[in-house]
Design a protein around this motif. Sequence first.
Motif, PDB file in Angstrom:
ATOM      1  N   ASP A 164       0.821  -1.221   0.000  1.00  0.00           N
ATOM      2  CA  ASP A 164       0.000   0.000   0.000  1.00  0.00           C
ATOM      3  C   ASP A 164       0.852   1.267   0.000  1.00  0.00           C
ATOM      4  O   ASP A 164       0.331   2.382   0.059  1.00  0.00           O
ATOM      5  N   GLY A 165       2.170   1.111  -0.071  1.00  0.00           N
ATOM      6  CA  GLY A 165       3.065   2.271  -0.145  1.00  0.00           C
ATOM      7  C   GLY A 165       3.390   2.899   1.201  1.00  0.00           C
ATOM      8  O   GLY A 165       4.023   3.956   1.258  1.00  0.00           O
ATOM      9  N   VAL A 166       2.948   2.269   2.281  1.00  0.00           N
ATOM     10  CA  VAL A 166       3.183   2.822   3.628  1.00  0.00           C
ATOM     11  C   VAL A 166       3.616   1.692   4.558  1.00  0.00           C
ATOM     12  O   VAL A 166       3.071   0.591   4.495  1.00  0.00           O
ATOM     13  N   ILE A 167       4.591   1.986   5.416  1.00  0.00           N
ATOM     14  CA  ILE A 167       4.936   1.081   6.515  1.00  0.00           C
ATOM     15  C   ILE A 167       4.555   1.824   7.793  1.00  0.00           C
ATOM     16  O   ILE A 167       5.071   2.908   8.068  1.00  0.00           O
ATOM     17  N   THR A 168       3.616   1.260   8.539  1.00  0.00           N
ATOM     18  CA  THR A 168       3.170   1.913   9.772  1.00  0.00           C
ATOM     19  C   THR A 168       4.153   1.620  10.907  1.00  0.00           C
ATOM     20  O   THR A 168       5.014   0.744  10.787  1.00  0.00           O
ATOM     21  N   VAL A 169       3.977   2.324  12.010  1.00  0.00           N
ATOM     22  CA  VAL A 169       4.820   2.098  13.184  1.00  0.00           C
ATOM     23  C   VAL A 169       4.679   0.653  13.654  1.00  0.00           C
ATOM     24  O   VAL A 169       5.668  -0.035  13.925  1.00  0.00           O
ATOM     25  N   LYS A 170       3.461   0.155  13.737  1.00  0.00           N
ATOM     26  CA  LYS A 170       3.214  -1.224  14.185  1.00  0.00           C
ATOM     27  C   LYS A 170       3.828  -2.224  13.211  1.00  0.00           C
ATOM     28  O   LYS A 170       4.433  -3.222  13.621  1.00  0.00           O
ATOM     29  N   GLU A 171       3.685  -1.976  11.915  1.00  0.00           N
ATOM     30  CA  GLU A 171       4.272  -2.871  10.920  1.00  0.00           C
ATOM     31  C   GLU A 171       5.798  -2.894  11.045  1.00  0.00           C
ATOM     32  O   GLU A 171       6.426  -3.946  10.937  1.00  0.00           O
ATOM     33  N   TYR A 172       6.378  -1.733  11.293  1.00  0.00           N
ATOM     34  CA  TYR A 172       7.828  -1.638  11.491  1.00  0.00           C
ATOM     35  C   TYR A 172       8.256  -2.475  12.702  1.00  0.00           C
ATOM     36  O   TYR A 172       9.220  -3.230  12.637  1.00  0.00           O
ATOM     37  N   MET A 173       7.511  -2.359  13.805  1.00  0.00           N
ATOM     38  CA  MET A 173       7.825  -3.147  15.000  1.00  0.00           C
ATOM     39  C   MET A 173       7.694  -4.638  14.708  1.00  0.00           C
ATOM     40  O   MET A 173       8.496  -5.441  15.183  1.00  0.00           O
ATOM     41  N   ASP A 174       6.706  -5.011  13.891  1.00  0.00           N
ATOM     42  CA  ASP A 174       6.533  -6.423  13.521  1.00  0.00           C
ATOM     43  C   ASP A 174       7.704  -6.920  12.678  1.00  0.00           C
ATOM     44  O   ASP A 174       8.164  -8.054  12.847  1.00  0.00           O
ATOM     45  N   ILE A 175       8.190  -6.080  11.774  1.00  0.00           N
ATOM     46  CA  ILE A 175       9.344  -6.444  10.938  1.00  0.00           C
ATOM     47  C   ILE A 175      10.556  -6.718  11.821  1.00  0.00           C
ATOM     48  O   ILE A 175      11.261  -7.716  11.645  1.00  0.00           O
ATOM     49  N   ILE A 176      10.793  -5.827  12.783  1.00  0.00           N
ATOM     50  CA  ILE A 176      11.939  -6.007  13.688  1.00  0.00           C
ATOM     51  C   ILE A 176      11.790  -7.303  14.482  1.00  0.00           C
ATOM     52  O   ILE A 176      12.756  -8.045  14.661  1.00  0.00           O
ATOM     53  N   GLN A 177      10.571  -7.603  14.930  1.00  0.00           N
ATOM     54  CA  GLN A 177      10.351  -8.844  15.687  1.00  0.00           C
ATOM     55  C   GLN A 177      10.652 -10.069  14.828  1.00  0.00           C
ATOM     56  O   GLN A 177      11.226 -11.050  15.317  1.00  0.00           O
ATOM     57  N   ILE A 178      10.296 -10.029  13.552  1.00  0.00           N
ATOM     58  CA  ILE A 178      10.590 -11.150  12.653  1.00  0.00           C
ATOM     59  C   ILE A 178      12.105 -11.319  12.514  1.00  0.00           C
ATOM     60  O   ILE A 178      12.633 -12.438  12.579  1.00  0.00           O
ATOM     61  N   ILE A 179      12.816 -10.199  12.337  1.00  0.00           N
ATOM     62  CA  ILE A 179      14.282 -10.259  12.201  1.00  0.00           C
ATOM     63  C   ILE A 179      14.911 -10.832  13.476  1.00  0.00           C
ATOM     64  O   ILE A 179      15.830 -11.653  13.411  1.00  0.00           O
ATOM     65  N   ILE A 180      14.397 -10.424  14.630  1.00  0.00           N
ATOM     66  CA  ILE A 180      14.913 -10.948  15.905  1.00  0.00           C
ATOM     67  C   ILE A 180      14.720 -12.465  15.968  1.00  0.00           C
ATOM     68  O   ILE A 180      15.629 -13.213  16.349  1.00  0.00           O
ATOM     69  N   LYS A 181      13.546 -12.944  15.569  1.00  0.00           N
ATOM     70  CA  LYS A 181      13.275 -14.382  15.597  1.00  0.00           C
ATOM     71  C   LYS A 181      14.189 -15.138  14.629  1.00  0.00           C
ATOM     72  O   LYS A 181      14.709 -16.203  14.958  1.00  0.00           O
ATOM     73  N   LEU A 182      14.394 -14.577  13.434  1.00  0.00           N
ATOM     74  CA  LEU A 182      15.284 -15.214  12.461  1.00  0.00           C
ATOM     75  C   LEU A 182      16.717 -15.251  12.983  1.00  0.00           C
ATOM     76  O   LEU A 182      17.429 -16.254  12.817  1.00  0.00           O
ATOM     77  N   ASP A 183      17.132 -14.165  13.625  1.00  0.00           N
ATOM     78  CA  ASP A 183      18.478 -14.079  14.180  1.00  0.00           C
ATOM     79  C   ASP A 183      18.675 -15.129  15.282  1.00  0.00           C
ATOM     80  O   ASP A 183      19.681 -15.833  15.311  1.00  0.00           O
ATOM     81  N   LYS A 184      17.673 -15.244  16.175  1.00  0.00           N
ATOM     82  CA  LYS A 184      17.767 -16.238  17.256  1.00  0.00           C
ATOM     83  C   LYS A 184      17.799 -17.655  16.698  1.00  0.00           C
ATOM     84  O   LYS A 184      18.562 -18.507  17.172  1.00  0.00           O
ATOM     85  N   ALA A 185      16.976 -17.912  15.686  1.00  0.00           N
ATOM     86  CA  ALA A 185      16.951 -19.253  15.078  1.00  0.00           C
ATOM     87  C   ALA A 185      18.299 -19.563  14.428  1.00  0.00           C
ATOM     88  O   ALA A 185      18.822 -20.676  14.569  1.00  0.00           O
ATOM     89  N   GLY A 186      18.870 -18.578  13.753  1.00  0.00           N
ATOM     90  CA  GLY A 186      20.178 -18.765  13.117  1.00  0.00           C
ATOM     91  C   GLY A 186      21.264 -19.043  14.128  1.00  0.00           C
ATOM     92  O   GLY A 186      22.120 -19.916  13.927  1.00  0.00           O
ATOM     93  N   LYS A 187      21.231 -18.341  15.250  1.00  0.00           N
ATOM     94  CA  LYS A 187      22.231 -18.554  16.304  1.00  0.00           C
ATOM     95  C   LYS A 187      22.071 -19.931  16.942  1.00  0.00           C
ATOM     96  O   LYS A 187      23.062 -20.572  17.298  1.00  0.00           O
ATOM     97  N   ALA A 188      20.826 -20.383  17.071  1.00  0.00           N
ATOM     98  CA  ALA A 188      20.582 -21.714  17.650  1.00  0.00           C
ATOM     99  C   ALA A 188      21.156 -22.795  16.741  1.00  0.00           C
ATOM    100  O   ALA A 188      21.762 -23.761  17.209  1.00  0.00           O
ATOM    101  N   VAL A 189      20.996 -22.624  15.418  1.00  0.00           N
ATOM    102  CA  VAL A 189      21.535 -23.593  14.458  1.00  0.00           C
ATOM    103  C   VAL A 189      23.060 -23.583  14.504  1.00  0.00           C
ATOM    104  O   VAL A 189      23.699 -24.638  14.514  1.00  0.00           O
TER     105      VAL A 189
END
Length: 198
Positions: A164-189
């Motif tokens: 939709d051409g916009v990233i909201t504050v909440k969407e931005y926070m969700d993106i960061i949470q996804i990156i954190i989860k991917l980072d933790k999963a990568g470190k566990a592997v």
Amino acid sequence: MKNFLPIICAVIMATGCQKTTTISADLIDVKNLDIYNSQNMTSVRSAFDLIVDDVFKYPYSSVSYSSFLNGPLGIDGPKEPLAQIANNCIKSKDVQIQSIKNKDNEIISYKFYTPIEKIKNCIVKESNAPINADALIDLNKSAIFKEFSDNPFLRETLDNLKSDGVITVKEYMDIIQIIIKLDKAGKAVQLEKVIKDL
């Protein structure tokens, strides 16, 4: 006699409080207030973070967004998204803060004057506003985003959010949470591999 006991206790408590401490509360001028960068606002900041977490049923406040995005590139990090929500709520006067003073008229603390439900409504409203451009620029430059930007799950989420051409504050926070989860999963592997190779 039983009926009078609660009344007597209430009178003693009320008169006792009046004799020991006299406090007053005044709404404060918030034109230039940034609760995330102002001294003496720790209690207000903590209360706001807890309300955000309660609204979204997820501990968004436990992430230091700027620190998380700092990497080898030495990026300063974006303005914190929770600060954007809080400051917009305060500047719009949807959320008001009052100073608590002792009997000598000295400020001893600050607290929200606005009822919690109204604060929650403002959090929802402001979380749907576009995130500040600096946050997106810093996210795009950060090493950790670059590391995971081709991850299929993150890529699909990003494509959907930016359609939709916009990233909201909440969407931005969700993106960061996804990156954190991917980072933790990568470190566990990585850890599992290191243990196997010992």
